[in-house]
Design a protein around this motif. Structure first.
Motif, PDB file in Angstrom:
ATOM      1  N   GLN A 160       0.559  -1.285  -0.144  1.00  0.00           N
ATOM      2  CA  GLN A 160      -0.140  -0.075   0.304  1.00  0.00           C
ATOM      3  C   GLN A 160       0.341   0.896   0.122  1.00  0.00           C
ATOM      4  O   GLN A 160       2.025   1.801   0.779  1.00  0.00           O
ATOM      5  N   THR A 161       0.326   2.730  -0.376  1.00  0.00           N
ATOM      6  CA  THR A 161       1.203   3.301  -0.688  1.00  0.00           C
ATOM      7  C   THR A 161       1.100   4.940   0.710  1.00  0.00           C
ATOM      8  O   THR A 161       1.263   5.624   0.356  1.00  0.00           O
ATOM      9  N   THR A 162       0.167   4.453   0.224  1.00  0.00           N
ATOM     10  CA  THR A 162      -0.294   4.991   2.081  1.00  0.00           C
ATOM     11  C   THR A 162       0.741   4.585   3.105  1.00  0.00           C
ATOM     12  O   THR A 162       0.549   4.179   3.549  1.00  0.00           O
ATOM     13  N   LEU A 163       1.158   6.107   3.772  1.00  0.00           N
ATOM     14  CA  LEU A 163       2.026   5.360   4.673  1.00  0.00           C
ATOM     15  C   LEU A 163       2.531   7.158   5.414  1.00  0.00           C
ATOM     16  O   LEU A 163       2.244   7.924   5.071  1.00  0.00           O
ATOM     17  N   VAL A 164       3.184   7.086   6.917  1.00  0.00           N
ATOM     18  CA  VAL A 164       3.714   8.036   6.952  1.00  0.00           C
ATOM     19  C   VAL A 164       5.299   7.913   6.806  1.00  0.00           C
ATOM     20  O   VAL A 164       5.916   7.193   7.777  1.00  0.00           O
ATOM     21  N   ASP A 259      15.958   2.960  -3.522  1.00  0.00           N
ATOM     22  CA  ASP A 259      16.776   3.299  -2.189  1.00  0.00           C
ATOM     23  C   ASP A 259      15.310   3.801  -1.869  1.00  0.00           C
ATOM     24  O   ASP A 259      15.044   4.436  -0.541  1.00  0.00           O
ATOM     25  N   ARG A 260      14.746   4.286  -2.163  1.00  0.00           N
ATOM     26  CA  ARG A 260      13.162   5.259  -2.528  1.00  0.00           C
ATOM     27  C   ARG A 260      11.546   5.281  -1.505  1.00  0.00           C
ATOM     28  O   ARG A 260      11.718   3.679  -2.449  1.00  0.00           O
ATOM     29  N   LEU A 261      11.500   5.581  -0.899  1.00  0.00           N
ATOM     30  CA  LEU A 261      10.182   4.685   0.237  1.00  0.00           C
ATOM     31  C   LEU A 261       9.416   4.648  -0.708  1.00  0.00           C
ATOM     32  O   LEU A 261       8.839   6.177  -1.509  1.00  0.00           O
ATOM     33  N   VAL A 262       8.921   3.761  -1.245  1.00  0.00           N
ATOM     34  CA  VAL A 262       7.552   3.705  -2.074  1.00  0.00           C
ATOM     35  C   VAL A 262       6.225   3.044  -1.540  1.00  0.00           C
ATOM     36  O   VAL A 262       4.932   3.635  -1.968  1.00  0.00           O
ATOM     37  N   GLY A 263       6.793   2.338  -0.533  1.00  0.00           N
ATOM     38  CA  GLY A 263       5.407   1.536   0.145  1.00  0.00           C
ATOM     39  C   GLY A 263       5.537   1.142   1.154  1.00  0.00           C
ATOM     40  O   GLY A 263       6.338   0.965   1.740  1.00  0.00           O
TER      41      GLY A 263
END
Length: 471
Positions: A160-164, A259-263
């Motif tokens: 899921q792509t919604t995160l904090v 290494d970018r945060l995507v999900g």
């Protein structure tokens, strides 16, 4: 609603009326919903099913008649949670989505978390996906398209792509205030941790919510964050599941090639992966198509099982041909002894296919008293179709092999009889054992084999005796 919950005013458990003591949907509950849907009675439908959990709603949808499923969704309107469609088999979900107006689907999908939205869209044709996506807001459309571009069965499809995500120089107090006072629509419905990222959105670490809540407000996040096992966006979902199992984790960040945060992937998604893998393995052991569901059409089921049965037919002929090498030295009717094992063996393998599906359905509560009769009838038709097909094949083979056309008709009739018996035995034996509290997964095999052996030998030799005895 739920199956059982604890009353906040006492210890007395509360039982809900739509499930029986075994946890299966009650037939009368399903019938009441069918009646409300058929009559267009929205008030009654919401009274019956308006508060169901998405898993219970999924079970209800699967139990309904095919024509009633899209009607239920439309009748419930805004009260219907499209997350329930992630709880039904793929073919049922696709049939419902194809029947619903595009605008209705787009509105429902836009309310879901991204992983659930992908689960609904990924099995549709590309043209149908695009039609639904075009009816959605631009931001959500773009995010879902990115996820759909990842390989099937990959972490990118599962996440899921919604995160904090927060910067490392924030304090614990700033992070807590952000969670409490920020835009709640930008937060996931459920989450266990926040992620610390650099200005390029590359993952630095994570802070679990329990640790964040116990940390002094003035403490910087980079002082309390910990290194985090992560998964690549293209990693296979079963590999991700093994990582969850190995390290006992409840969530894992997903990063791209830079290494970018995507999900993020959470444990509820992994449970689905593990269950699906186990389900496929069990079906494969019985020679059943890995994607077969109880709701699949009869011809689709028969076609899916045909290949494995055909392989068994070939091997059965090869085994019997060893005795056939000596047929010139034996009486002509010894042909019956050579062919009889083919009938019994083919029935045994057909029964194993049916038994595998039945045992799995009982274990997962997919089969209950509400739908047992329908499934038994489906298995009867599948057995009859394959019985006719293999009756013709074995009849032709036996006629050519022994030069006796009459023998072909005898074995064809026996094959049809035994494959129908195999269908009944493969499903009725596990149901009977389950009724008597005996584990059908352990005990069904020997009983089912006995049924097919007795019916196979008896029917073949009886038909032969009747036919040739009249000559």
């Amino acid at each position: 609603m739920g199956e059982k919950s604890e009353d906040s005013k006492g210890d007395e458990p509360v039982s809900w009326p739509f499930r029986d003591e075994d946890g299966a949907l009650r037939a009368e509950f399903v019938a009441s919903v069918e009646k409300a849907v058929a009559g267009g009675d929205k008030r009654e439908l919401l009274a019956l099913a308006g508060e169901l959990h998405e898993a219970d709603m999924g079970a209800l949808i699967e139990a309904l008649d095919a024509d009633s499923r899209p009607r239920l969704v439309e009748l419930m309107g805004d009260e219907f949670d499209f997350a329930a469609l992630t709880e039904v088999p793929d073919n049922v979900r696709d049939e419902i989505l194809e029947e619903l107006p595009t605008e209705t689907v787009a509105e429902g999908v836009s309310e879901l978390e991204s992983d659930d939205a992908i689960a609904l869209l990924e099995d549709l044709d590309r043209s149908e996906q695009e039609e639904i996506l075009e009816a959605m807001p631009a931001v959500e459309r773009s995010a879902l398209r990115r996820s759909l571009d990842y390989p099937e069965k990959s972490a990118g499809r599962l996440m899921q792509t919604t995160l904090v995500a927060v910067p490392p120089f924030w304090t614990a107090g700033q992070a807590l205030d952000h969670l409490r006072e920020g835009d709640q629509d930008d937060l996931p419905d459920n989450f266990f941790e926040i992620f610390v990222v650099d200005p390029g959105h590359r993952l630095l670490g994570n802070v679990f919510l329990d640790k964040l809540a116990r940390t002094p407000r003035s403490t910087r996040l980079d002082a309390i964050m910990q290194g985090r096992r992560h998964v690549r966006v293209t990693e296979d979902e079963e590999e991700v599941a093994r990582m969850f199992e190995r390290y006992n984790i409840v969530s894992a960040p997903v990063v791209d090639e830079a290494d970018r945060l995507v999900g993020v992937i959470t444990i509820d998604d992994i449970v689905d992966v593990i269950q699906e893998a186990a389900d496929e393995d069990i079906k494969a052991l019985g020679g059943v198509n890995r994607r077969e569901e109880l709701s699949d059409p009869i011809f689709s089921v028969a076609r899916g099982r045909f290949v494995w049965l055909f392989v068994n037919l070939v091997t059965a002929f090869l085994a019997s041909s060893v005795l056939g090498l000596f047929q010139g030295q034996l009486e002509k009717m010894v042909a019956l002894a050579i062919l009889a094992p083919i009938v019994a063996s083919q029935g045994g393998n057909a029964a194993t296919q049916t038994m595998t599906v039945a045992v799995r359905a009982l274990a997962t509560k997919e089969m209950s008293r509400a739908n047992a009769a329908r499934i038994i009838f489906r298995e009867f038709l599948v057995g009859a179709l394959n019985g006719l097909a293999f009756g013709v094949l074995t009849g032709i083979g036996a006629s050519i092999w022994f030069g006796l056309p009459a023998l072909g008709f005898v074995i064809a009739a026996a094959m049809l009889t035994n494959l129908v018996a195999a269908a009944f035995g493969g499903i009725l034996v596990p149901l009977t054992l389950e009724r008597f509290k005996i584990d059908p997964a352990v005990s069904s095999g020997s009983f089912v084999t006995t049924v097919t052996d007795i019916v196979g030998y008896f029917s073949f030799l009886s038909f032969a005796t009747l036919y040739f005895g009249l000559k």
